[in-house]
Design an enzyme around this catalytic site. Structure first.
Site, PDB file in Angstrom:
ATOM      1  N   ARG A  27      27.662  -6.701   6.512  1.00 21.54           N
ATOM      2  CA  ARG A  27      26.346  -6.220   6.083  1.00 21.54           C
ATOM      3  C   ARG A  27      25.531  -5.653   7.244  1.00 21.54           C
ATOM      4  NH1 ARG A  27      24.614  -7.841   1.173  1.00 21.54           N
ATOM      5  NH2 ARG A  27      22.484  -7.519   1.872  1.00 21.54           N
ATOM      6  N   TRP A  74      21.245  -4.882  10.606  1.00 21.18           N
ATOM      7  CA  TRP A  74      21.654  -3.474  10.532  1.00 21.18           C
ATOM      8  C   TRP A  74      20.333  -2.735  10.551  1.00 21.18           C
ATOM      9  CZ3 TRP A  74      26.204  -0.992  10.764  1.00 21.18           C
ATOM     10  CH2 TRP A  74      26.296   0.315  10.277  1.00 21.18           C
ATOM     11  N   ASN A 100      15.921  -9.794   4.970  1.00 15.69           N
ATOM     12  CA  ASN A 100      16.789  -8.673   4.618  1.00 15.69           C
ATOM     13  C   ASN A 100      16.019  -7.816   3.630  1.00 15.69           C
ATOM     14  OD1 ASN A 100      18.844  -6.961   3.760  1.00 15.69           O
ATOM     15  ND2 ASN A 100      19.608  -8.444   2.280  1.00 15.69           N
ATOM     16  N   GLY A 101      15.947  -6.506   3.901  1.00 13.11           N
ATOM     17  CA  GLY A 101      15.211  -5.604   3.014  1.00 13.11           C
ATOM     18  C   GLY A 101      14.320  -4.702   3.839  1.00 13.11           C
ATOM     19  N   LYS A 506      37.919  12.917  -3.611  1.00  9.96           N
ATOM     20  CA  LYS A 506      38.097  11.468  -3.827  1.00  9.96           C
ATOM     21  C   LYS A 506      39.454  11.191  -4.451  1.00  9.96           C
ATOM     22  CE  LYS A 506      35.857  10.017  -1.813  1.00  9.96           C
ATOM     23  NZ  LYS A 506      34.921  10.626  -1.006  1.00  9.96           N
ATOM     24  N   GLU A 509      42.421  11.889  -2.020  1.00  6.28           N
ATOM     25  CA  GLU A 509      42.443  10.944  -0.890  1.00  6.28           C
ATOM     26  C   GLU A 509      43.127   9.631  -1.234  1.00  6.28           C
ATOM     27  OE1 GLU A 509      38.604  10.965   2.000  1.00  6.28           O
ATOM     28  OE2 GLU A 509      38.127  10.655  -0.101  1.00  6.28           O
ATOM     29  N   HIS A 525      39.721  34.121 -12.181  1.00  2.28           N
ATOM     30  CA  HIS A 525      40.192  35.002 -11.104  1.00  2.28           C
ATOM     31  C   HIS A 525      41.436  34.460 -10.406  1.00  2.28           C
ATOM     32  CE1 HIS A 525      36.700  37.479 -11.698  1.00  2.28           C
ATOM     33  NE2 HIS A 525      35.959  36.391 -11.700  1.00  2.28           N
TER      34      HIS A 525
END
Ligand code: G6P
Length: 627
Positions: A27, A74, A100-101, A506, A509, A525
């Site tokens: 996180r 973070w 957190n927030g 996506k 991959e 075309h």
């Protein structure tokens, strides 16, 4: 995105806190810290870097306390540093907080606190919380009238009021934004106060001990019994039990739930793979990315103070892979709203084609990792040639953020799966906000009401993404039908053409199925020659002005045998189209954020049907640090 842990009980708190932080490092991992109660004092240990730095730099083995709170960061407000690491104390060192927030109105609260004699030392939004709790605690204990008023507001049915809890409730009443808060009071032994809104928090129940965490994995080794804290709830966590309160400070009973997860599943929070977990994290990631950059339906980007947007005569948006697709998906917002020619380029091409750049050019670089070699080289080239550079990056402190003139952070949190999902939707969100800011600054007040309307729209996008995710099973069924296909084509017009491009990327991959995309008008075309019986074609149609044309192109493919799936937020009921996937209505400017989600899910479920390792697809790296 950050992680928090808390402990009260009969063991030493430090090992529980450190182990919890280690499993929450996904996180965030730019700084870590903890606070413990020590004989009516609060001892704080914190520093920049990973959790391991904490154990290396401090003698934590000698810390005997049995009560503590901890945090792995973070960075959102304030760069990673020892000072900005949590926990934060109030000026009197009576209260310690981990959070957190994002506190969206922290600047206003900060000014209020400074006006009331407080000093704030860090650049974080969090430091206002312990000081605000202190402010209210002081007022409750010294101002009889204020105390009576609060008792009437909050505590009519709660006779033995805990003043710290009441102060915390008063403080959260002043905060806008998101928070999971743990609070220690130096004079309250053996207890941790908690409050939550829009950030995750669980309380784990043990024998004579209780645990708090952002996520179950952090404390799963100690207990399998959890309370899930809901928005607006508060609590007092003690060794012998937890008391929960609603926002009116009425005691509430919460159900204790048992979780039967193994260790691996728990790291992924119950999801089979990081990719699926990250897809499902998007509502929160987008909400946190919008964060404080929209206030009262207006753009607020102090990070860009000093940029003279009026001087630019063109914009280059430069990136690689999915990040480049985020640029493509927002190119028209820059052009239509800010009325400025905008070119989107792959970094690996841009740097070798002598692009026309001077001091009237704005170059915007996009990167999840902030470490992609071609993007860094392109950024350096743009700077050398005199452009103003703004980068949209997810990883704080990464190379691109250090080179760029200005940085806007997406707040997707760590993205672990190689295939990028939540980083993309957060990049589109930030680029949309940047486009609106440029429009505002260049055009002035005549565009204010339009921007206001769009800000409002964007704020509702996280809930709409959640609605799309609620229908994930639809894409699971479709995947069962498509997974044996050799080729899959994606198509759309305008914004939808770029969603098609990202959808195709996506799928190829992670499922190794050949997937390609073409703007709907281009099929005739050439690519239409590839259409034969049962070839899957995924069409995207989210703009009522051009839908009819997209649908008519899809019908041309259908008559040549294609198996068509239409992803749309319009009322298109065409019985000939084999599958229609409905997504919520929204402005075409932001529809790509919603339309990509079913395509992410489809790729994921197709790869699962094929039994592939979705998180680590063959030959690909998460961060490409070579040319
Ligand atoms: C690699 C990753 C992609 C990513 C691209 C750009 O190819 O596999 O998912 O979109 O690099 O990475 P960046 O970190 O600069 O966004």
């Amino acid at each position: 995105m950050c992680g928090i842990v808390g402990y009260v009980g009969s063991q030493r708190a430090v090992p529980v806190l450190i182990n919890g932080l280690l499993s929450l490092e996904y996180r965030g991992y730019d700084s870590a810290g903890l606070a413990v109660l020590n004989n009516k004092n609060i001892d704080v240990f914190k520093n920049q870097g990973r959790v391991k730095n904490l154990t290396d730099n401090f003698d934590l083995d000698s810390v005997a306390s049995k009560v503590g709170i901890a945090h792995t960061r973070w960075a959102t407000h304030g760069k990673p540093s020892d000072l900005n690491a949590h926990p934060h104390l109030d000026n009197s060192k009576t209260f310690a907080v981990v959070h957190n927030g994002i506190i969206e109105n922290y600047d206003k609260v900060k000014k209020f606190l400074i006006a009331n004699g407080y000093e704030l030392y860090s650049q974080t939004d969090t430091e206002v919380i312990p000081n605000l709790v202190h402010y209210y605690y002081n007022k409750l204990t010294n101002d009889v009238e204020f105390r009576q008023a609060q008792m009437l507001t909050y505590s009519t049915r709660y006779s033995s009021v805990d003043d710290v809890l009441l102060a915390l409730r008063c403080a959260t009443g002043d905060l806008t934004g998101s928070y999971a808060i743990e609070l220690l009071a130096s004079f309250s032994p053996d207890q941790v106060y908690i409050a939550k809104k829009d950030s995750p928090m669980v309380v784990g129940s043990g024998e004579g001990e209780n645990f708090i965490a952002s996520d179950i994995p952090a404390i799963l080794q100690h207990t399998k019994n959890f309370y899930f804290i809901e928005d607006g709830e508060l609590g007092i966590v003690k060794p012998d039990g937890v008391t929960f309160f609603n926002g009116s400070l009425e005691k509430i009973n919460k159900e204790l739930k048992s979780i039967e997860w193994d260790a691996e599943a728990s790291e992924k929070n119950g999801f089979d793979d990081y990719m699926l977990k990250e897809i499902f994290e998007q509502p929160r990631a987008i909400r946190e990315t919008i964060g404080t950059s929209i206030v009262d339906n207006a753009i607020a980007l102090p990070e860009l103070d000093g940029v003279d947007f009026k001087k630019f005569n063109m914009i280059y948006i430069v990136a690689c892979g999915t990040a480049m697709h985020a640029g493509l998906a927002t190119k028209s917002i820059f052009e239509n709203l800010a009325h400025i020619p905008t070119i989107v380029d792959m970094a690996s091409e841009f740097r070798y084609r002598n692009p026309l750049i001077d001091d009237k050019t704005l170059c915007v670089f996009i990167s999840q990792s902030g470490e992609t070699a071609d993007t860094i080289a392109a950024l350096k080239l743009a700077k050398e040639q005199g452009a103003t550079t703004i980068s949209v990056v997810n990883v704080i402190g990464s190379s691109i953020t250090r080179v760029s003139d200005y940085v806007l952070y997406t707040h997707a949190g760590p993205e672990i799966a190689v295939a990028s999902t939540k980083a993309f939707t957060c990049q589109v969100t930030t680029l949309s906000i940047l486009a609106m800011e440029i429009a505002s600054k260049r055009i002035g007040s005549s565009i204010d009401s339009k921007i206001k309307e769009l800000c409002k729209e964007l704020s509702h996008i996280p809930d709409k993404v959640k609605e799309v995710l609620d229908n994930a099973d639809e894409m699971k069924s479709l995947a069962k039908e498509l997974y044996k296909s050799k080729d899959v084509y994606f198509t759309g017009r305008g914004f939808d053409a770029y969603v098609a491009t990202e959808g195709a990327l996506k799928l190829k991959e992670i499922s190794y199925i050949h997937a390609d995309s073409y703007p709907s008008g281009e099929f005739k075309h050439g690519p239409i020659a590839l259409i034969e019986k049962d070839v899957p074609v995924i069409g995207i149609a989210t703009n009522e002005d051009i839908n009819a044309k997209t649908v008519s192109n899809l019908l041309e493919l259908l008559t040549r045998g294609a198996n068509v799936t239409l992803v749309t937020n319009q009322k298109i009921e065409n019985p000939e189209i084999q599958h229609t996937v409905k997504i919520p209505e929204c402005s075409p400017l932001f529809a790509s954020i919603l339309a990509i989600v079913p395509l992410q899910l489809l790729s994921y479920y197709v790869a699962k049907e094929k039994g592939l390792d979705v998180d680590k697809p063959r030959n690909l790296a998460k961060s490409v640090t070579v040319e």
